[in-house]
Design an enzyme around this catalytic site. Structure first.
Site, PDB file in Angstrom:
ATOM      1  N   GLY B 215       3.033  -1.661  -8.297  1.00  0.00           N
ATOM      2  CA  GLY B 215       3.027  -2.210  -6.940  1.00  0.00           C
ATOM      3  C   GLY B 215       1.800  -3.086  -6.722  1.00  0.00           C
ATOM      4  CB  SER B 216      -0.145  -3.678  -3.689  1.00  0.00           C
ATOM      5  OG  SER B 216       0.987  -3.938  -2.904  1.00  0.00           O
ATOM      6  CB  VAL B 217      -2.904  -1.225  -7.954  1.00  0.00           C
ATOM      7  CG1 VAL B 217      -3.319  -0.331  -6.809  1.00  0.00           C
ATOM      8  CG2 VAL B 217      -1.758  -0.633  -8.736  1.00  0.00           C
ATOM      9  CE  LYS B 219       0.584  -7.639  -3.688  1.00  0.00           C
ATOM     10  NZ  LYS B 219       0.707  -7.032  -2.352  1.00  0.00           N
TER      11      LYS B 219
END
Lengths: 474, 484
Positions: B215-217, B219
């Site tokens: 997920g966003s980690v 990024k």
């Protein structure tokens, strides 16, 4: 562990006077009782070392009973030695030390296996049985001054042998074989004694009838078939004994009797036809029994596919475990006390005792052991060759072939060379009857070898040739 | 008759020779095959004959051996089984070994050649050597903080030292006591069945053997690729991104949880975790450059051993543009182990140099003399030092002003990134709350620790809050323990 095997040089004694013009006298064989004593001490020493090594390897201490064990074995050896010195001074000096060494090693192995089965200790009883065996040995050597006296009792021997073989039928089977007599906490295997008695009978009968067996009969091609008249009684006895054994499901002993019978027949008559007939009979018998008897059929299957049980998910069978044990021994073995032959489970101290030997002492130890047996057997045959009377010669050959066949049948069985049939490894295996019988065999061989090596007065030649006449004393 | 007696004797001798030949066959030629037969228990017996070597944590054994008195003599014991299970694994007489017990089995069981002073003599003598010890890099205080922080939640923590790659903590919950599996018999079989059949899979080492959508980690990786590849030159400049963002080639519109994403700067987009900005950035960087960046961080690197075997974290290399956009925000086929994400955080903290993680410091024999130390790995460059420093600033910003506030620690600089990952066919699975971070004491030049926390969190909704809510406090506890 290697046995000290000094070369017993049968050198002629130096002290014989030789007049230059007289014909050379017969070489006088030295008595070699001193050699025997030294070898006996070595045998006891090796056994005590084995005993100590087992303790050191498993408990990091010499077992408390080591001294007692050594003293016991030493006393037995000394007793036997004294009897020989007293009444058989010319006997072969190797027979007794080999027997003591084998018996001592057997005790060490049983003691070692007892450590894995603390609730079922067999070594003390085996030591007692060994003592009984040595006592029987001593008595035999002391009382039986001339082996030819046995000839008079040949038919009694046969009758007693049959009786002993039939008796266990009346008793319940133990582990599938009806070979035991149990009474008052003791169990004896009368078939063990029967094999010596039968050998005596075979030897006596063949000595009396060997010329008839050798010279009469019809020709069938190149083979001369013996006349039924001579063959009848002996064939009947053999048939009965084999039948009894099949009924008792002790096939190893059956095979042993048959082997002895054929060997003695060949030695007595010198006719290869006997071997052909013997092999034919053996083949037919084996095929018939293998097909009809499920117990035997299973043994053959097991021999052909020792690892079938593993593939079938039942885990390794006894033979597979035995092979694993031998394989694990390799060249030098794991060392006494450090193998895992107790995985074999049932009969590991009796029929399968050699697996422990092979695992813990390796091929090196096994080779030494086989050499000991070979030496013992060779010495037995040697006594037979030295004897002038046919009965003695046959008896010695029979008594030497007995352990030879026995070693082959049981060793071949536990190492996958031939189908496995239960039998005691001579001297090594747990089993009172077997040990006592083996000591009896040693006693008889001592007597025979003493006779063979005794410098004979010229007169004895005459009495020996008298054997050709049919005075069988029956 | 004498001739025949000689023949009979020769025959008997022949029998003995046959026995000898057969004995040679069995003992010399077939012995090796018999020894390796699985039905032959000798190897097994020898294996448990001596006490097994210990796994050491901070110099103290966390494993032991117990004399069972059975044929298989020594059984494994664990002093703090559930706590260290993700480190040690189990050593079972019935079911084999796992993790370090498996990877270092030769040393622990005593079979390793290095333990023998004179291998030839030992072979002749057949002495089985006592097993050696394995010293791990785990720090008990950090390990405890991680395990306690996870508590009854389902999840995992991995903590590494950024400069060296030493793994400081490896926790996975729910855990189990590997001591239950040590021996043999019914109780062990029952425990094995129970543990394997349990719905919450206690024997799964979630820190290294399970991969999650990051997920966003993820990024962090996308940002590094954008900075290094020149897709973004100024992290404070607007990125010219629409909100919502149409996934190229589809009718799907990607939205955000936050409102401030249209045309946001990279720093702002990173702080509030704009999916649109990063999806678009991933497409702008392009598939080959994205894959190369992911690889530099340690994705798609099969066969990593610490020495326990680590599951491979993946970044798909054959995708259409829409899939690339989703992959850039840690969805689609992008998966990562917690240890992998800790390594990503560590690489940022270590100015762009990634140290492959390891769990074992050194190997000693039973008397304590060192047989081997873990070879010093060559650092791999994950991104340029300049990009790393910009990313550090962005991650600090997340903790100071963004969703990672729960991870802030007084007296230390902390950088972090939250994430929530959906999974399942229609995202109906329990969402994963992520938090990755690193911490540097204010009075120290070196980052002390990098942490990744994942929590399988039923309470998490789509809000970014969840990563910050349930995972960040655990990371903070771990970092505090490391800073102490």
């Amino acid at each position: 562990m290697t046995a000290t095997a000094p070369t017993p040089a049968p050198a002629p004694a130096a002290g014989t006077p030789a007049a230059p013009d007289a014909p050379p006298p017969l070489p006088l064989l030295p008595r070699r009782r001193g050699t025997e004593l030294v070898l006996l001490l070595a045998a006891v020493g090796i056994s005590v070392c084995g005993y100590a090594v087992v303790g050191l390897a498993t408990r990091h201490a010499v077992p408390a009973g080591a001294a007692r064990y050594g003293a016991g074995l030493g006393a037995l050896a000394l007793l036997a030695h004294l009897a020989v010195r007293l009444r058989a001074p010319h006997a072969d000096p190797l027979l007794l030390p080999i027997a003591v060494l084998l018996n001592g090693l057997g005790l060490v192995l049983i003691f070692r296996l007892d450590l894995d089965t603390p609730h079922d200790r067999a070594a003390p009883a085996q030591l007692v049985w060994s003592a009984v065996g040595v006592a029987l040995f001593t008595v035999t050597v002391l009382l039986l001054r001339d082996h030819r006296r046995l000839r008079r009792h040949a038919s009694r021997c046969a009758a007693l042998a049959l009786l002993l073989m039939i008796a266990p039928i009346l008793f319940p089977a133990v582990n599938g074989a009806k070979i035991w007599i149990r009474a008052a906490g003791f169990s004896i295997q009368p078939g063990e004694f029967a094999k010596v008695l039968l050998t005596v009978f075979f030897a006596a009968y063949l000595a009396a009838n060997r010329s008839a067996l050798a010279r009469t009969g019809r020709l069938a091609g190149k083979l001369r078939l013996p006349a039924g008249r001579v063959l009848g009684p002996i064939l009947a006895i053999w048939l009965v004994s084999v039948l009894v054994l099949i009924l008792e499901r002790d096939l190893g002993t059956s095979l042993l009797f048959f082997g002895i019978f054929v060997v003695l027949l060949y030695v007595a008559t010198g006719r290869t036809g006997w071997i052909a007939i013997g092999l034919l009979l053996a083949g037919a018998g084996a095929a018939a029994v293998g097909a009809l008897e499920p117990h035997v059929h299973g043994r053959v299957e097991d021999w052909l596919h020792p690892f079938a049980g593993i593939a079938a998910g039942q885990g390794p069978g006894q033979l597979a475990q035995s092979l694993f044990a031998f394989g694990s021994g390799g060249l030098l073995g794991t060392g006494l006390g450090r193998g895992h032959s107790s995985l074999i489970g049932f009969a590991m101290k009796s029929d399968f005792i050699l697996a422990t030997f092979g695992e813990e002492l390796g091929l090196a130890g096994l080779t030494a052991l086989f050499l000991l047996y070979a030496l013992f057997i060779a010495r037995g045959f040697r006594a037979g060759i030295g004897l002038r009377d046919p009965f003695g010669g046959l008896l010695a050959a029979g008594l030497a072939a007995l352990p030879a066949l026995q070693v082959f049948i049981i060793t071949g069985g536990v190492m996958g060379l031939i189908p496995l049939t239960g039998m005691a490894m001579p001297f090594l295996a747990q089993g009172g009857s077997s040990v006592v019988t083996n000591w009896l065999i040693v006693a008889l061989l001592i007597r025979l070898s003493d006779r063979a090596r005794t410098p004979r007065p010229d007169a004895s030649e005459a009495s020996d040739t008298a054997d050709a006449s049919p005075e069988t004393g029956r | 008759m004498i001739r025949c007696t000689r023949h009979a004797a020769a025959f008997c001798l022949l029998l003995i020779v046959a026995l000898l030949v057969n004995a040679t066959r069995v003992q010399v030629f077939l012995g090796g095959r018999y020894a390796t037969d699985p039905a032959n228990r000798r190897a097994e017996i020898a294996r448990y004959e001596k006490p097994r070597g210990a796994v050491l944590v901070a110099g103290r054994p966390v494993t032991g051996s117990r004399d069972s008195g059975g044929r298989l003599r020594y059984e494994r014991t664990y002093t703090d089984g559930p706590l260290y299970a993700p480190v040690t694994g189990y050593s079972s007489q019935t079911y084999g070994t796992s993790l370090i017990e498996r990877a270092a089995d030769g040393i622990l069981s005593g079979a390793d050649e290095r333990l023998a002073a004179f291998p030839w003599w030992d072979g002749l003598n057949r002495t089985r050597r006592r097993g050696g010890d394995i010293a791990t890099t785990i720090q008990p205080a950090i390990q405890r903080a991680a395990f306690k922080g996870l508590g009854r939640k389902k999840g995992a923590v991995a903590a590494v030292e950024p400069r060296t790659g030493r793994i400081l903590a490896l926790a996975s919950t729910p855990s189990y006591d590997p001591g239950e599996l040590s021996g043999n018999g019914r109780a062990v079989e029952a425990a094995w069945r129970r543990l394997n059949g349990a719905a919450h899979r206690p024997m799964l080492n979630r820190a290294i053997r399970e991969t999650y959508p990051p997920g966003s980690v993820f990024k962090v990786v996308t940002a590094a690729a954008a900075l290094d590849g020149g897709a973004v030159s100024d992290i404070e400049a607007p990125t010219d991104s629409p909100d919502p963002y149409p996934l190229p080639g589809t009718d799907t519109w990607l939205g955000n949880e936050s409102d401030d994403c249209e045309d946001a700067t990279l720093t702002d987009a990173f702080r509030v975790s704009c999916n649109t900005v990063f999806a678009r950035l991933g497409v702008a960087v392009g598939q080959p450059a994205m894959a190369a960046a992911a690889r530099r961080f340690g994705f798609n690197e099969p066969g990593l051993r610490i020495p326990s075997s680590v599951a491979t974290s993946t970044f798909d290399t054959r995708m259409d543009t829409a899939q690339l956009a989703l992959s850039a925000i840690g969805q689609y086929n992008t998966t990562a182990t917690p240890l992998q994400m800790a390594t990503v955080a560590a690489a940022v903290a270590n100015d762009g140099e990634r140290m492959p993680p390891h769990l074992v410091d050194k190997v000693t024999d039973a008397s304590g003399s060192t047989l081997a130390t873990w070879p010093r790995a060559t650092p791999r460059r994950a991104m340029s030092p300049a990009a790393a420093q910009e990313l550090q600033r962005m991650m600090v910003d997340v903790v100071e002003h963004g969703s990672g506030r729960h991870a802030a620690i007084d007296g230390a600089t902390v950088g972090g990134k939250t994430g929530t990952a959906q999974h399942g066919k229609h995202n109906e699975g329990v969402p994963y709350a992520w938090f990755i971070s690193w911490a540097k004491a204010d009075n120290s030049g070196d980052p002390a620790v990098a942490v990744a926390v994942v929590v399988e969190d039923a309470a998490a909704d789509r809000a970014e809050i969840s990563g910050g809510g349930s995972a960040a406090p655990i990371a903070r506890a771990v970092m505090r323990a490391a800073l102490r």
